[in-house]
Design a protein around this motif. Structure first.
Motif, short mmCIF file in Angstrom:
data_model
loop_
_atom_site.label_atom_id
_atom_site.label_comp_id
_atom_site.label_asym_id
_atom_site.label_seq_id
_atom_site.Cartn_x
_atom_site.Cartn_y
_atom_site.Cartn_z
N ILE A 62 4.27 -0.71 0.06
CA ILE A 62 4.22 -2.14 0.38
C ILE A 62 3.13 -2.51 1.38
O ILE A 62 2.29 -3.38 1.10
CB ILE A 62 5.60 -2.66 0.85
N PRO A 63 3.06 -1.83 2.55
CA PRO A 63 2.00 -2.23 3.49
C PRO A 63 0.60 -2.00 2.92
O PRO A 63 -0.31 -2.77 3.17
CB PRO A 63 2.24 -1.33 4.70
N ASP A 64 0.43 -0.92 2.14
CA ASP A 64 -0.90 -0.65 1.58
C ASP A 64 -1.26 -1.64 0.49
O ASP A 64 -2.43 -2.00 0.32
CB ASP A 64 -0.95 0.78 1.03
N LEU A 65 -0.26 -2.10 -0.26
CA LEU A 65 -0.54 -3.13 -1.26
C LEU A 65 -0.97 -4.41 -0.56
O LEU A 65 -1.82 -5.16 -1.06
CB LEU A 65 0.70 -3.38 -2.11
N ALA A 66 -0.38 -4.65 0.61
CA ALA A 66 -0.81 -5.82 1.39
C ALA A 66 -2.28 -5.67 1.79
O ALA A 66 -3.04 -6.64 1.79
CB ALA A 66 0.08 -5.99 2.61
N THR A 67 -2.65 -4.43 2.16
CA THR A 67 -4.06 -4.18 2.49
C THR A 67 -4.95 -4.49 1.29
O THR A 67 -5.99 -5.14 1.40
CB THR A 67 -4.28 -2.72 2.90
N GLY A 78 4.58 -10.24 0.11
CA GLY A 78 4.29 -11.11 1.24
C GLY A 78 4.30 -10.38 2.57
O GLY A 78 4.44 -11.00 3.62
N TRP A 79 4.11 -9.10 2.53
CA TRP A 79 4.11 -8.29 3.75
C TRP A 79 3.03 -8.77 4.71
O TRP A 79 1.89 -8.98 4.30
CB TRP A 79 3.87 -6.83 3.39
N ARG A 80 3.40 -8.96 5.98
CA ARG A 80 2.39 -9.43 6.92
C ARG A 80 2.33 -8.57 8.19
O ARG A 80 1.82 -9.00 9.21
CB ARG A 80 2.64 -10.89 7.28
N GLY A 81 2.89 -7.40 8.12
CA GLY A 81 2.77 -6.51 9.27
C GLY A 81 3.60 -6.92 10.46
O GLY A 81 3.35 -6.47 11.57
N SER A 82 4.58 -7.77 10.21
CA SER A 82 5.42 -8.22 11.33
C SER A 82 6.16 -7.05 11.94
O SER A 82 6.73 -6.23 11.23
CB SER A 82 6.42 -9.25 10.80
N ASN A 83 6.18 -6.98 13.26
CA ASN A 83 6.84 -5.84 13.88
C ASN A 83 8.36 -5.90 13.71
O ASN A 83 9.01 -4.87 13.66
CB ASN A 83 6.51 -5.75 15.38
N ARG A 84 8.91 -7.12 13.60
CA ARG A 84 10.34 -7.19 13.32
C ARG A 84 10.64 -6.57 11.97
O ARG A 84 11.67 -5.95 11.76
CB ARG A 84 10.81 -8.65 13.36
N HIS A 85 9.69 -6.78 11.05
CA HIS A 85 9.83 -6.15 9.74
C HIS A 85 9.64 -4.65 9.83
O HIS A 85 10.39 -3.88 9.24
CB HIS A 85 8.81 -6.73 8.76
N PHE A 121 -2.86 5.83 -11.67
CA PHE A 121 -2.44 5.64 -10.29
C PHE A 121 -3.64 5.61 -9.35
O PHE A 121 -3.80 4.71 -8.52
CB PHE A 121 -1.48 6.76 -9.91
N VAL A 122 -4.50 6.62 -9.53
CA VAL A 122 -5.64 6.74 -8.64
C VAL A 122 -6.59 5.56 -8.78
O VAL A 122 -7.27 5.15 -7.84
CB VAL A 122 -6.35 8.08 -8.96
N ARG A 123 -6.59 4.96 -9.98
CA ARG A 123 -7.51 3.86 -10.25
C ARG A 123 -7.06 2.56 -9.61
O ARG A 123 -7.86 1.75 -9.18
CB ARG A 123 -7.57 3.69 -11.78
N TYR A 124 -5.75 2.33 -9.59
CA TYR A 124 -5.29 0.99 -9.19
C TYR A 124 -4.54 0.95 -7.87
O TYR A 124 -4.30 -0.12 -7.35
CB TYR A 124 -4.42 0.38 -10.28
N LEU A 125 -4.13 2.10 -7.39
CA LEU A 125 -3.34 2.11 -6.16
C LEU A 125 -3.98 3.02 -5.12
O LEU A 125 -4.63 3.99 -5.49
CB LEU A 125 -1.91 2.58 -6.44
N PRO A 126 -3.80 2.71 -3.84
CA PRO A 126 -4.38 3.59 -2.82
C PRO A 126 -3.72 4.96 -2.86
O PRO A 126 -2.50 5.07 -2.73
CB PRO A 126 -4.06 2.87 -1.50
N SER A 127 -4.54 5.99 -3.06
CA SER A 127 -3.98 7.32 -3.25
C SER A 127 -3.65 8.01 -1.93
O SER A 127 -3.12 9.10 -1.93
CB SER A 127 -4.95 8.19 -4.06
N ILE A 128 -3.99 7.36 -0.83
CA ILE A 128 -3.61 7.91 0.47
C ILE A 128 -2.85 6.80 1.19
O ILE A 128 -3.16 5.62 1.04
CB ILE A 128 -4.86 8.32 1.27
N ALA A 129 -1.84 7.18 1.94
CA ALA A 129 -1.03 6.20 2.65
C ALA A 129 -1.81 5.70 3.85
O ALA A 129 -1.77 6.28 4.93
CB ALA A 129 0.29 6.84 3.08
N ILE A 130 -2.50 4.60 3.64
CA ILE A 130 -3.43 4.09 4.66
C ILE A 130 -2.73 3.83 5.98
O ILE A 130 -3.17 4.31 7.04
CB ILE A 130 -4.08 2.77 4.17
#
Lengths: 558, 181, 462
Positions: C187-192, C212-219, C434-443
């Motif tokens: 989820i956070p990487d998809l937000a990136t 709609g992830w926004r990096g909120s610390n409460r989240h 997967f490698v083509r469309y998604l970040p292959s490392i957990a950013i």
């Protein structure tokens, strides 16, 4: 978390990690020796009383047998003699067959070689003939063993039958004397079974400590440096405890403990005869000595290198730590094999018909969960007595708690798997081992084992706040250590109870926790405490110069 | 165009370029008594929960409850089918062969616990929420890259345009923005 | 002996996890850029995988058309390639969960570079695995009905005492939980990806899936708790899944199958083969996508050590089985093992032993652990060896069981082989996508283990 007042390797207060001159810890060797003397002294005292009683009962029984023989007259004597002769013949027959087979085996090898060399129809026919002879003899041997076991039984019953036929009071007297001898024999055996239980309990603590130390070196763990010295001190009790295992190597004690040392019984039992190449007293002794040397050697290696590095110059320190890391992998390998076969020999062979490939892992699982619990308790004891405060902090307790929880789950997994597979396939030669452990008195013990080793610690240690509270964690630790003893009791004691239930004819599995259990626990525990105390007193409480000490002092959990 | 439409304000947002900066800023905002505010970071910053004065999450209890539900379902399902509805003797095992029922019970416990974890977490976070006023701020797109933000909402009782802005500026923010709703 | 360029952290004495001291932005760029403009190498890999997938398509089409008889199963060997492949693929999946969950619980920060791709690998491996029980039913369109706890038309329920049904629960739970765990991590990487998206489609797609992830610390607070507990749940799950798979064999009474050590032995074997597959995937990935400074040689070395450890555990289990087969005095058990070594399938057994026990021993040597070529070769050998292990277990115990008059030899047909080969096509195709469309490392996770992520970085430690 606000890590502002975190310690580093250079700011550790000396009074927290060096035992004061008059510290209670320094008195441990003395206390331990006293406990050892009291416990073992008391136990051996009672035991020698029982041994004498056994000799008396045996003499008494002999006397009654003599009476029966005289009262029986010529007729009875002949019967008894016949049974005796029958037994000797069966033995001789078996020996002859074994000699035969050895000879046929030789010819068979020749026939095999001939066929391999030149596979003519002649050679092949010859091989088939010899092979047929060989399998016929094998079958004959199996039958002969069966016949021998019948002859043994016949010998035992002949006297009884004769006594019956002569006079009922004599028969009664015979039975009573026999029973008295059985009871006296059981008392003598009971001592050694209790001794073995206590021995295995403390051995498992030492092996647990050794495992902990090896693994921390192997995975370059950062959190555990501050508790590693305590584990090293636990591991170095191994040489002392191993010495207490020497009685098992003697003829008499092995005889009381292990059914497979009874040569006549082994000859009469096809399964035991098969295992003789492994389960014989000579090889057993060699293995035991080897294992004890390995365990003591490994413990000494990691202990001495760690302690020496406390006061060594920096270059040597790095060499020593490198050496320990380097040797940790082969050490683990040696540890796994020696511990596995060690418990095969000491625990699994108590019931020599039974087998389980998982058994070594089961022992290891119990040992692993217990060492983490023991470390938590020892750390608490140090804290309460004014040492290691802030050096070992809530984060370390949390990690010990996590590992206690994790290994509880692991033990449950291993224990359940072993039980479940045997339950499911329902093969009698495997299920009988569990069957008598859930019978009569022992059912409650088995239930206690499940609750005390799984249900209670699992739910108790689940929550984070419990793991981060030393007192609450200690409660869980006490349960785990106590249950380790219960586990070993459950492994060892039922064998004797089962044997006695069968021999005495009561067929009731009786659970008795008596003086022997307490005294041997106290006695062997005393030796453990003395050895631990001695090691603790002679060095710093943490590995002072470990390169990862600061990381260990400062780490924080999730 | 004479009418000046007063735009609705969401609050103030301060931008930081280090984890350390946002951490100390959060402590200051917490100590100043603000309650309706949040920090935004590209990754979870260690200790920030405490720096913000947040209460521990109730998620573990939700997960535990779901797990116990799963365990109950597992045992009940197998009990009902094997003992009540259509009992069949298989391999001579008892009808309620609890040993054999362990695997399925275990799996259902884990499955429902996992649902509790994921959907509980999304529920507590009120996600998905595809629109949020902060997305109106162009600089905010770097929150998933390398920038850290603190956003204090107008709804906070202590909120005052000048005072709040001054506080944020004093915390070492590289920028302070006003965010439209 | 320190290897060149091993810069050590002054506090812990450990090596830096990300080399070259990049900034957070550098990390984002390094991981996301290849997705936004894939190289020709990706196309080559994708097209090759796709063609092998085509083989699978043909094999399955013919299977549905003609029936299960096209496979080589006979009496008494009624379990053949299908179950071997099933266990093989499920086993491979386990390493991904181990890396994500177990290494997380052990605070092994080095996992952050490889956990995303490993979790993806798990999901794709489980898909490949699930395919086999589904298609081997002959009428897979009814299989869902048969396998789930629903009564059939005679009101009889599936047999809850059967390990085959436990498998259904275990593997589907494993698939679901792995998928959820992987997705939550994404989820956070998809937000990136959303915030970097250049096209409207990408922005909407990544936008929807990032919720709609926004990096909120409460989240983040609830998120971290969920992640930690999911890791704690996934650990016993991964143990239980391959344990239940081992139960397929161990609850029977067949010599060679019924032995109490199977559960941990299978789990160790699964991790062993899984890590090998992770290496097989990571080694090309890191060089073709320029990620060598994030998936560093240290990561590879750690994976090699895990392979050595789990390979040794598997070897321990072999030794135990062997010893107890003799010790038990059970002639059927002893024969089963003699048959494995010297019987009709001796070639399979010795392949297994040399690949599984001998080849990883090379990892005792540091140079071997750090050599990309050696790592790749050994990873291939290990996977071959582990496939053969399942083959040896399944076939040798079945083809010579208790009654000699039932003995028969099992040969796979071309369709067995095609399905096996094709499953690799499915796996690699999915991985390429997967490698083509998604970040292959957990950013986000990699950033969180960099020294700058610590708010007390650079503080006085006295």
């Amino acid at each position: 978390m606000g890590g502002h007042h975190k310690l580093t390797a250079s700011t550790v207060p000396a009074d927290q990690v060096e035992l004061a001159k008059g510290s209670m810890w320094r008195k441990l060797p003395g206390i331990g020796l006293v406990l050892a003397l009291a416990g073992l002294g008391g136990a051996f005292g009672i035991h020698s009383g029982n041994t004498k009683a056994l000799h008396d009962a045996e003499a008494q029984f002999e006397a009654v047998r003599g009476e029966v023989l005289t009262a029986a007259g010529a007729e009875g004597a002949k019967q008894i003699e016949a049974a005796e002769k029958h037994f000797e013949e069966a033995q001789a027959h078996l020996e002859e067959l074994k000699k035969n087979q050895a000879e046929i085996a030789g010819r068979r090898e020749g026939a095999v070689a001939a066929v391999k060399g030149s596979p003519t129809p002649e050679n092949k026919r010859h091989f088939t003939e010899v092979q047929q002879e060989f399998s016929d003899t094998t079958l004959a041997i199996v039958k002969a063993r069966k016949a021998l076991s019948h002859a043994v039984e016949g010998k035992e019953h002949a006297e009884e039958a004769v006594a019956q036929s002569v006079a009922p009071e004599l028969a009664e007297k015979y039975e009573e004397a026999h029973k008295a001898e059985l009871l006296a024999h059981n008392d003598v055996q009971q001592f050694w079974y209790s001794y073995l239980t206590a021995f295995m309990f403390f051995l498992s603590l030492g092996l647990g400590g050794l495992f902990f130390v090896i693994v921390q070196h192997l995975v370059r763990a950062g959190w555990s440096i501050v508790v590693r010295r305590i584990a090293e001190n636990v591991a170095i009790t191994l040489p002392a405890v191993c010495i207490l295992g020497i009685p098992f190597l003697t003829h008499d004690v092995a005889h009381y403990l292990f059914h497979w040392t009874h040569s006549v019984a082994v000859e009469a039992d096809q399964m035991l005869a098969w295992k003789q190449a492994y389960l014989n007293p000579e090889f057993f002794n060699i293995r035991m000595i080897a294992f004890m040397l390995i365990w003591s050697g490994l413990a000494y290696f990691f202990y001495s290198n760690s302690v020496a590095s406390d006061t060594a110059p920096q270059a040597e320190v790095e060499k020593r730590f490198h050496r320990m890391r380097y040797m940790s992998a082969p050490a683990l390998f040696l540890f796994a094999l020696s511990a596995t076969f060690g418990v095969f020999d000491l625990l699994m062979s108590l019931d020599p018909h039974w087998f389980s490939t998982m058994f070594g892992v089961y022992f290891f699982a119990g040992s692993a969960v217990t060492i983490h619990a023991l470390l938590a308790l020892l750390v608490l004891a140090f804290h309460q007595s004014g040492y290691l405060r802030e050096v070992i902090n809530i984060e370390h307790y949390h990690d010990l708690g996590k590992l206690m929880f994790g290994f509880t789950v692991f033990w449950t997994y291993i224990g359940f798997s072993q039980y479940f597979l045997i339950w499911y396939a329902n093969i009698p030669e495997e299920t009988m081992w569990f069957a008598y452990r859930i019978k009569d008195d022992f059912l409650a013990l088995s239930v206690l084992l499940c609750l005390g080793r799984f249900a209670v610690p699992f739910f108790y240690l689940l929550r984070r706040p419990v793991k981060r509270n030393p007192m609450l964690l200690a409660v869980g630790a006490v349960i785990i250590v106590f249950m380790q003893f219960v586990d070993h009791y459950w492994l060892v004691q039922p064998v004797l109870a089962h044997h006695f239930a069968a021999e005495s004819g009561s067929h009731h599995m009786e659970l008795v926790v008596g003086a022997f259990d307490y005294l041997t626990l106290l006695g062997i525990g005393g030796v453990f405490i003395a050895a631990f105390g001695y090691a603790t007193g002679r060095s710093c409480l943490i590995p002072r110069k470990d390169p990862r000490l600061t990381e260990s002092l400062q780490f924080e959990n999730f | 165009m004479s009418k000046v439409k007063r735009k609705k304000v969401y609050g103030l947002a301060a931008e930081y370029d280090t984890a350390k900066g946002v951490y100390h800023a959060c402590e200051k905002v917490r100590d100043a008594g603000y309650t309706v505010w949040d920090a935004h970071t590209p990754f979870p910053v260690h200790g920030l929960d405490k720096a913000m004065g947040l209460k521990p999450s109730v998620l573990p209890w939700i997960i535990f409850a779901m797990g116990m539900t799963g365990m109950t379902i597992g045992i009940s399902l197998q009990y009902w089918t094997s003992v009540v509805d259509y009992p069949t003797i298989i391999a001579g095992k008892p009808l309620f062969s609890w040993q054999a029922f362990v695997p399925v019970t275990f799996e259902l416990t884990i499955l429902l616990s996992a649902f509790g974890a994921v959907f509980g977490m999304l529920g507590l976070n009120k996600l998905p929420q595809l629109y949020h006023p902060l997305f109106n701020l162009p600089a905010f797109s770097r929150v998933t890259d390398d920038r850290f933000f603190i956003a204090i909402e107008v709804d906070d009782p202590n909120y005052d345009e000048t005072r709040t802005r001054k506080l944020l500026e004093s915390t070492g923010a590289i920028n302070v923005y006003e965010v439209e709703d | 002996m320190a290897v060149a360029a091993d810069k050590l952290d002054p506090l812990s004495g450990r090596k830096d996890l990300v080399e070259g001291h990049p900034t957070f932005h550098d990390v984002t760029e390094a991981v996301c850029a290849p997705i936004e403009s894939p190289s020709w190498r990706w196309w080559v890999a994708f097209l090759m995988s796709l063609s092998v997938l085509g083989i699978l398509g043909i094999a399955l089409a013919y299977l549905f058309y003609e029936g299960v008889g096209i496979w080589g199963l006979n009496n008494p060997v009624d379990w053949g390639y299908a179950i071997v492949n099933f266990v093989f693929w499920v086993g491979i999946g386990h390493a991904g969960t181990l890396i994500s969950a177990v290494l997380f619980l052990f605070r092994q920060k080095w996992r952050t570079s490889i956990n995303r791709a490993s979790e993806a690998m798990t999901i794709f491996a489980v898909i490949c695995a699930l395919m086999f029980p589904l298609v081997h039913t002959g009428r897979p369109w009814l299989a869902a009905y048969w396998l789930l706890p629903l009564p059939n038309q005679m009101d009889i329920w599936p047999n809850f005492r059967s390990p085959l049904l436990w498998d259904v629960f275990a593997v589907s739970t494993y698939f679901t939980v792995s998928l959820l765990f992987w997705y939550v991590g994404l989820i956070p990487d998809l937000a990136t990806m959303r915030d970097r998206a250049k096209t409207k489609t990408r922005r909407i797609a990544y936008g929807i899936f990032s919720l709609g992830w926004r990096g909120s610390n409460r989240h983040w607070q609830h998120y971290e708790k969920a992640y930690l507990i999911l890791a704690g749940l996934a650990t016993p799950l991964v143990l239980s899944v391959h344990t239940i798979v081992s139960f397929d064999f161990a609850v029977s009474q067949l010599p060679g199958w019924h032995t109490t050590i199977f559960p941990p032995y299978f789990v160790a074997g699964a991790i062993f083969s899984g890590f090998a597959m992770v290496l097989t995937l990571m080694l090309p990935l890191r060089s073709w996508f320029g990620l060598k400074h994030i998936i560093t040689v240290k990561h590879l070395e750690n994976m090699a050590k895990v392979i050595l450890l789990t390979g040794t555990l598997v070897g321990y289990a072999y030794a135990m089985e062997f010893f107890i087969a003799w010790y038990s005095g059970n002639p059927y058990e002893s024969y089963a093992f003699a048959n494995r070594l010297f019987g009709d399938y001796w070639w399979a057994y010795w392949t297994m032993v040399s690949c599984n026990v001998l080849s990883p021993q090379v990892f005792w040597f540091k140079k071997a652990r750090r050599s990309v070529l050696v790592l790749f070769i050994v990873s291939i050998f290990v996977n071959i060896g582990m496939w053969f292990e399942r083959f040896v277990i399944t076939v040798t115990s079945l083809h010579h069981d208790f009654l000699p008059s039932s003995w028969d030899y099992y040969s796979p047909t071309i369709w067995d082989a095609a399905t096996l080969l094709g499953s690799f096509g499915l796996f690699f195709t999915l991985f390429c996508l997967f490698v083509r469309y998604l970040p292959s490392i957990a950013i986000a996770e990699v950033k969180s283990v960099m020294p700058e992520a610590d708010p007390h970085h650079g503080d006085d430690h006295e």
